[in-house]
Design a protein around this motif. Structure first.
Motif, short mmCIF file in Angstrom:
data_model
loop_
_atom_site.label_atom_id
_atom_site.label_comp_id
_atom_site.label_asym_id
_atom_site.label_seq_id
_atom_site.Cartn_x
_atom_site.Cartn_y
_atom_site.Cartn_z
N ALA A 1 39.23 62.21 -8.58
CA ALA A 1 38.14 61.78 -7.69
C ALA A 1 36.96 62.75 -7.78
O ALA A 1 35.80 62.33 -7.75
N ASP B 1 33.04 62.16 -9.05
CA ASP B 1 31.86 62.63 -8.32
C ASP B 1 30.97 63.55 -9.16
O ASP B 1 29.99 64.09 -8.66
N GLY C 1 35.69 56.94 -12.11
CA GLY C 1 35.49 56.13 -10.92
C GLY C 1 36.20 54.79 -10.94
O GLY C 1 36.33 54.13 -9.91
#
Length: 199
Positions: free
Chosen positions: A31, A35, A82
């Motif tokens: 994750a 980002d 993502g």
């Protein structure tokens, strides 16, 4: 539950708990990659570069090509982190990304040539086991090179990377029955190749 069974159960739950925590940690790291955190990509690389490289080397049969595909894989992970949706473990997802990159690079190329065995590698009679696949004697690499890519990848994932049939199915996007069928055909081909070399 007697003491022996209770000890076994506690060990199993301990291992399962550690795996679960590792999977959660991997998902959090991925994750962070999504980002845009480059240090998270480095963390994933440090954790998975070895197993991914071993997988890619067995598919490509060439260290340089495997290293290039590993770099392609890291770039693809950076771009597509993502899209991870927790339907499989992060490690399974990473193997799937590596496999797609390998197929992109190896499509239409002839099978790899046998690699030279590392110093001290022993070659034993019979079908190669996980240890021999990992060491990669020339006899094993030559036999793997004779397999179609679809069979080669299930053999490497099963015996070198120790993935379950379900995990292999997730990596390859195929049913478990197809994994079993490919492994069966691969074993038959490997046995024939090794019998030829010993004749």
């Amino acid at each position: 539950m007697d003491g022996g069974n209770q000890t076994i159960a506690l060990r199993w739950f301990g291992v399962a708990g550690r795996r679960s925590r590792a999977q959660e940690r991997d998902a959090l790291v991925l994750a962070r990659v999504a980002d845009g955190d480059a240090s998270a990509l480095t963390e994933l690389y440090e954790r998975y570069a070895g197993p991914l490289f071993a997988f890619l080397y067995r598919l490509a049969g060439d260290r340089g090509t495997a290293e290039e595909i590993l770099q392609d894989t890291l770039l693809a992970v950076w771009r597509s982190a993502g899209t991870y949706r927790s339907r499989s473990t992060v490690s399974t997802w990473l193997f799937g990304v590596a496999r797609r990159q390998a197929h992109n690079r190896l499509r239409g190329l002839p099978p790899p040539l046998p690699a030279e065995p590392p110093d001290g590698a022993e070659v034993v009679d019979g079908l190669p086991g996980p240890e021999e696949l990992a060491v990669g004697g020339d006899r094993v690499q030559a036999a793997l090179a004779r397999l179609p890519l679809a069979q080669r990848e299930v053999v490497v994932l099963a015996f070198l990377n120790d993935l379950s049939h379900r995990e292999i199915a997730d990596v390859l996007g195929i049913p478990v029955g197809t994994v079993k069928s490919r492994l069966h055909h691969a074993r038959t081909t490997l046995r024939g190749c090794l019998d030829e070399r010993m004749a």
